[in-house]
Design a protein around this motif. Structure first.
Motif, mmCIF file in Angstrom:
data_model
loop_
_atom_site.group_PDB
_atom_site.id
_atom_site.type_symbol
_atom_site.label_atom_id
_atom_site.label_comp_id
_atom_site.label_asym_id
_atom_site.label_seq_id
_atom_site.Cartn_x
_atom_site.Cartn_y
_atom_site.Cartn_z
ATOM 1 N N CYS A 132 0.845 -1.196 0.000
ATOM 2 C CA CYS A 132 0.000 0.000 0.000
ATOM 3 C C CYS A 132 0.880 1.246 0.000
ATOM 4 C CB CYS A 132 -0.916 0.019 1.216
ATOM 5 S SG CYS A 132 -1.867 1.542 1.311
ATOM 6 N N CYS A 135 -0.392 3.270 3.593
ATOM 7 C CA CYS A 135 -0.201 2.766 4.964
ATOM 8 C C CYS A 135 0.897 1.713 5.071
ATOM 9 C CB CYS A 135 -1.514 2.231 5.532
ATOM 10 S SG CYS A 135 -2.033 0.637 4.858
ATOM 11 N N CYS A 150 -6.267 -0.984 -1.246
ATOM 12 C CA CYS A 150 -5.806 -1.489 0.054
ATOM 13 C C CYS A 150 -6.993 -1.834 0.945
ATOM 14 C CB CYS A 150 -4.932 -0.435 0.733
ATOM 15 S SG CYS A 150 -4.480 -0.883 2.421
ATOM 16 N N GLU A 152 -7.034 -2.106 4.041
ATOM 17 C CA GLU A 152 -6.959 -1.376 5.314
ATOM 18 C C GLU A 152 -7.392 0.079 5.166
ATOM 19 O OE1 GLU A 152 -6.068 -2.453 8.395
ATOM 20 O OE2 GLU A 152 -5.877 -4.515 7.646
HETATM 21 ZN ZN ZN Z 1 -3.337 1.098 3.021
#
Ligand code: ZN
Ligand code: ADP
Length: 220
Positions: A132, A135, A150, A152
């Protein structure tokens, strides 16, 4: 706990993932020279510019550069209670340099672990690896699918610049030629070397590593 570890293994074997899990478990920092180099490349520092050509080609960056990075980390407060080395040392000369840094500080290694997996698995893991941009999550197309965001944070997942097929082949060759001799080096050392099977789920591999470390911590 005071624990000093080296986690060795070829590119793509899962050193980063397992290194994180172990470092968390023992409450020690994971010192990854690859991460330090990527941070310098991203920030565009003088060191980053100096090592860019090596990195992009899948070659090792000069020994004195990584030894400098490690020496700097050892002199910070974070490593007072131990550390896990990931991706370092990678040459006999780096291992000698590490030995000198430890001896100067009166420190010893508790264990040297070598994660192993067959080459076709390494290539499959590396070619599908995605990171990513925002992050830093590391995942795989097997887990998220092609061109997915991503899971997340929703940002873009990209391929690491040294994960392209041509570069991967070179990284594996460099590993065999320059780093594999270190397995013998540590096997003959006072600390010894323990090989651990890197195949299976993240949790299965973690448990194998932890089991190995229990024996290392309390010798019979
Ligand atoms: Zn991410
Ligand atoms: P991998 O183990 O999957 O190859 P790393 O992030 O550890 O990934 O390393 C990526 C690249 O960073 C290497 O190909 C090399 O160019 C550079 N590098 C990282 N650690 C070292 C080291 N100890 N010595 C020399 N080069 C290194």
């Amino acid at each position: 706990m005071d624990v000093r570890l080296i986690l060795m293994g070829p590119p793509g074997v899962g050193k980063g993932t397992q290194g994180e899990l172990l470092a968390e478990r023992f409450g020690i920092p994971r010192l990854s020279t690859g991460d330090m180099i990527r941070a310098a490349l991203k920030a565009g520092t003088a060191l980053g510019e100096r090592v860019r050509v090596y990195y992009e080609a899948g070659e090792l960056v000069p020994d004195e550069v990584v030894l400098g990075l490690i020496a700097e980390a050892f002199d910070g407060p974070a490593t007072a209670g131990g550390f896990l080395l990931d991706g370092f040392p990678r040459t006999v000369s780096q291992a000698d340099g590490l030995g000198a840094l430890l001896a100067e500080r009166g420190l010893k290694l508790d264990a040297v672990l070598s994660l192993e997996a067959p080459e076709r698995e390494l290539v499959a893991r590396i070619s599908g690896r995605r990171v990513c941009e925002a992050c830093g999550l590391v995942t795989h197309v097997r887990a998220v699918g092609d061109d997915a965001p991503c899971p997340e944070c929703g940002s873009s997942l990209v391929q690491r610049s040294d994960d392209r097929a041509e570069t991967v082949r070179n990284r594996l060759a460099v590993y065999r030629e320059q780093t594999e001799p270190l397995l013998e080096y540590y096997a003959r050392s006072e600390t010894g070397l323990t090989a651990v099977d890197g195949l299976g789920t993240k949790e299965a591999v973690r448990d194998r590593l932890l089991e190995t470390l229990q024996y290392a911590e309390s010798p019979a």
